[in-house]
Design a protein around this motif. Structure first.
Motif, short mmCIF file in Angstrom:
data_model
loop_
_atom_site.label_atom_id
_atom_site.label_comp_id
_atom_site.label_asym_id
_atom_site.label_seq_id
_atom_site.Cartn_x
_atom_site.Cartn_y
_atom_site.Cartn_z
N ASP A 1 -0.39 4.81 -4.80
CA ASP A 1 0.63 4.60 -3.28
C ASP A 1 0.90 4.92 -2.90
OD1 ASP A 1 2.68 3.02 -2.61
OD2 ASP A 1 4.36 3.34 -4.56
N GLU A 2 0.68 4.93 -2.03
CA GLU A 2 0.78 5.64 -0.19
C GLU A 2 0.46 6.81 -0.61
OE1 GLU A 2 3.46 4.05 2.11
OE2 GLU A 2 3.23 2.62 2.01
N SER B 1 4.19 -1.23 -3.18
CA SER B 1 4.81 -0.45 -4.29
C SER B 1 5.29 -1.44 -5.75
CB SER B 1 5.80 0.94 -3.82
OG SER B 1 5.81 0.99 -2.62
MG LIG Z 1 6.15 0.74 -1.07
#
Ligand SMILES: [Mg+2]
Ligand SMILES: Nc1ncnc2c1ncn2[C@@H]1O[C@H](COP(=O)(O)OP(=O)(O)OP(=O)(O)O)[C@@H](O)[C@H]1O
Lengths: 217, 240
Positions: free
Chosen positions: B161-162, B41
Motif C-alpha cells: 500500500d503506497e 487502501s
Molecule cells: Mg491509501
C-alpha cells in the motif's frame, strides 16, 4: 547527638515498623498492579462507553481520600462480619486504591502504542494475545514505567495511613518512640532516613531501565 | 488466486467501496492507481481481513476471507502486507523484527527462524543491519525491513500500500527496486502506488479506482496508452 536515650531495642522496634510498611506496600503494589493491568486492558478492549461503569468505580477510588477509604473499608468488613485482621483490610483497601491509579497508567501505556504498529503485528498472523504479549506489553511498559514508579513510591508513603487501623508501621513506630523518649527531631530524622533507604532503590530502578531502553526507541 | 466479487464496504454512512470485482491470478502483478480517498487502501485491508466488508465476497485460494469460521490468523500467513507508514517494532532489532512472526506464528525453532530472517534481510540489502534498532535506519531501510518481515512468512501473495509515498524522493528508488525484484521472481502482488512509471514497468494489469469504483482496468499499454474512461484520462493528465 550521641547523647540519646534511644536503645538497640528501640531501633529494632523501628525496624519492625519499617518491615510492616514494606509488607503492606509490597502486597498492595503487587496485587494493585495485577488488578490494574486487568482493569486497564479491559477498559481499552471494551472502549469508553462499555467500560464506563468500571471507569466510574475506579474514579471513586481515585478521588476519595485514602484515610476515608481505610476507615470505611474497616467498618464495612466488620458489618459484613468478614473478621479480617487490620493487616488484611489495609492491604485490600490499598490494593484497590493502587489498582485504580494503575489502570489509568496501563490504559495510557496501551493507547500510546500506535494502531499501525499493532495492525502490522496482526497482519503477520499474530493473534490478539501474541500482539499483546510481544508488541504491546514491552512498548506500553516503557511508556508506563515512570508513572508506575511514582505510584509505588506514593503508595509506600501513603501506607502510613494504615496506622489508623492500629497497625504499627514505620511512622506509627516513630510516633510511639517520640512520645516515650521526647526526642522528636532525632527519631524523625532516623525515620526519614529509613523511608529514603527503602525508596531510593525503587527510584533508581526506574532510571536504570529507562537508560537501558532509551537507545532503542 | 484472489477473487473479489462485488465487494461493498462502508465506514458509517460513507460508502468507500461500491461493488468491486477483481480477480488476481497466481504470478500476476496488479497495480491500483487512483485519487486520494478512492478506496485503494481500504480494499487491501479487506483482502487480508483487517477490515470487515458489508457485502460481496473475497476468496483466497477458495477460502472465503470474511466467512464466520475462517481462521484469519492462518490466512494472513500466506498474504503479506506492507503499509505506507513504516511500522517497525521499535523495541526489537532488525533481525528480531523479522524473526518474531516466524517464531511465534509459525512456531519455528530459533535457528531456523534466524536463518530465514537473515536470508530475507540479505535479499532486500540489509545484511549489514541485523543488530541495529529500526530508529537508527532511514525510512527506505525501514520500509525494506518491513518487506523482509512480510516475506519471512513465505507468503504466496503480497499486498503493498503506497510503500514509497512517505519516503524522501531520494529513497524511493531503492524500495521500488526491491518490489521490481519480487515481481521478477514471480511473486503474486497487488500494489497500490502513485508511481506511474513503476506501475507501467512492473504490472501485468493496472486498475484505476475512482470514488470507490474500479473505473477501468487493463494492461499498462491500454491504460496508460489509450485510457477509455474520461475519469482515467483526467487522472492521468493530472499526475503527468
Ligand atoms: Mg491509501
Ligand atoms: N477507519 C476508517 N474510518 C472511517 N473512514 C475511513 C477509515 N479508513 C478510511 N476511511 C475513509 O474511506 C475513504 C477511502 O479511504 P482509503 O484510505 O481507502 O483511500 P485511498 O484510496 O487509499 O486514498 P489515499 O491515496 O489517500 O491513500 C476515505 O474517505 C477515508 O477518509
Amino acid at each position: 547527638m550521641f547523647d540519646t536515650a534511644l536503645t538497640w531495642s528501640d531501633l529494632a522496634f523501628l525496624a519492625q515498623g519499617a518491615a510492616m510498611t514494606l509488607a503492606v506496600t509490597a502486597v498492595s503494589v503487587t496485587a494493585g498492579t495485577v488488578l490494574g493491568i486487568v482493569f486497564g486492558v479491559l477498559r481499552v478492549q471494551l472502549g469508553a462507553i462499555w467500560s464506563a461503569p468500571l471507569t466510574f468505580v475506579l474514579d471513586v477510588f481515585r478521588s476519595v481520600p485514602l484515610l476515608i477509604q481505610l476507615v470505611l473499608g474497616n467498618a464495612l468488613q466488620s458489618i459484613a462480619k468478614l473478621g479480617w485482621a487490620p493487616f488484611t483490610t489495609s492491604c485490600v483497601v490499598l490494593s484497590l486504591y493502587t489498582a485504580a491509579y494503575c489502570s489509568e497508567i496501563i490504559r495510557g501505556g496501551i493507547d500510546a502504542v500506535p494502531a499501525t504498529t499493532r495492525r502490522a503485528a496482526r497482519s503477520l498472523g499474530m493473534t490478539w494475545w501474541q500482539d499483546m504479549r510481544y508488541i504491546v506489553a514491552p512498548l506500553a511498559t516503557r511508556v508506563s514505567l515512570p508513572a508506575w514508579i511514582g505510584l509505588t513510591l506514593g503508595v509506600m508513603k501513603d501506607s502510613a495511613l494504615v496506622l489508623w487501623l492500629g497497625l504499627i508501621e514505620l511512622l506509627r513506630a516513630s510516633q510511639i518512640l517520640v512520645t516515650r523518649l521526647q526526642e522528636p527531631l532525632f527519631i524523625l530524622l532516623i525515620c526519614g532516613v529509613i523511608y529514603f533507604v527503602i525508596s531510593f532503590p525503587i527510584a533508581r530502578l526506574g532510571g536504570y531501565l529507562e537508560r537501558r531502553w532509551s537507545p532503542n526507541d | 488466486m484472489i477473487e473479489i466479487k462485488n465487494v461493498r464496504k462502508s465506514f458509517n454512512a460513507l460508502e468507500v467501496l461500491k461493488g468491486i470485482n477483481l480477480t488476481v491470478n497466481k504470478g500476476e502483478v496488479v497495480t491500483i492507481i487512483g485519487g486520494s480517498g478512492s478506496g485503494k487502501s481500504t480494499l487491501l485491508t479487506c483482502i487480508n481481513g483487517l477490515e470487515p466488508i458489508n457485502s460481496g465476497q473475497i476468496t483466497i485460494d477458495g477460502t472465503d476471507v470474511h466467512a464466520k469460521g475462517t481462521d484469519l490468523n492462518k490466512l494472513r500467513r500466506k498474504v503479506g502486507i506492507v503499509f505506507q507508514q513504516w511500522n517497525a517494532f521499535p523495541h526489537l532489532t532488525v533481525l528480531e523484527n523479522v524473526m518474531l512472526a516466524p517464531r511465534k506464528v509459525l512456531g519455528l525453532a530459533k535457528e531456523k527462524a534466524e536463518e530465514i530472517a537473515v536470508k530475507q534481510l540479505t535479499h532486500v540489502g540489509l545484511r549489514e543491519k541485523l543488530s541495529v534498532y529500526p530508529n537508527r535506519m532511514s525510512g527506505g531501510q525501514q520500509q525494506r525491513m518491513a518487506i523482509a518481515r512480510a516475506l519471512a512468512m513465505s507468503p504466496e501473495y503480497m499486498l503493498f500500500d503506497e510503500v514509497t509515498s512517505a519516503l524522501d524522493p531520494m529513497l524511493v528508488g531503492e524500495v521500488l527496486d526491491t518490489l521490481k525484484m519480487l515481481a521478477e521472481e514471480g511473486m503474486t502482488m497487488i500494489c497500490v502506488t502513485h508511481e506511474m512509471a513503476f506501475a507501467r514497468d512492473v504490472s501485468d494489469r493496472v486498475a484505476f479506482f475512482h470514488h470507490g469504483v474500479m473505473a477501468e482496468i487493463g494492461t499498462p499499454d491500454q491504460l496508460f496508452g489509450a485510457p477509455q474512461h474520461p475519469d482515467t484520462q483526467a487522472f492521468l493528465a493530472s499526475v503527468r
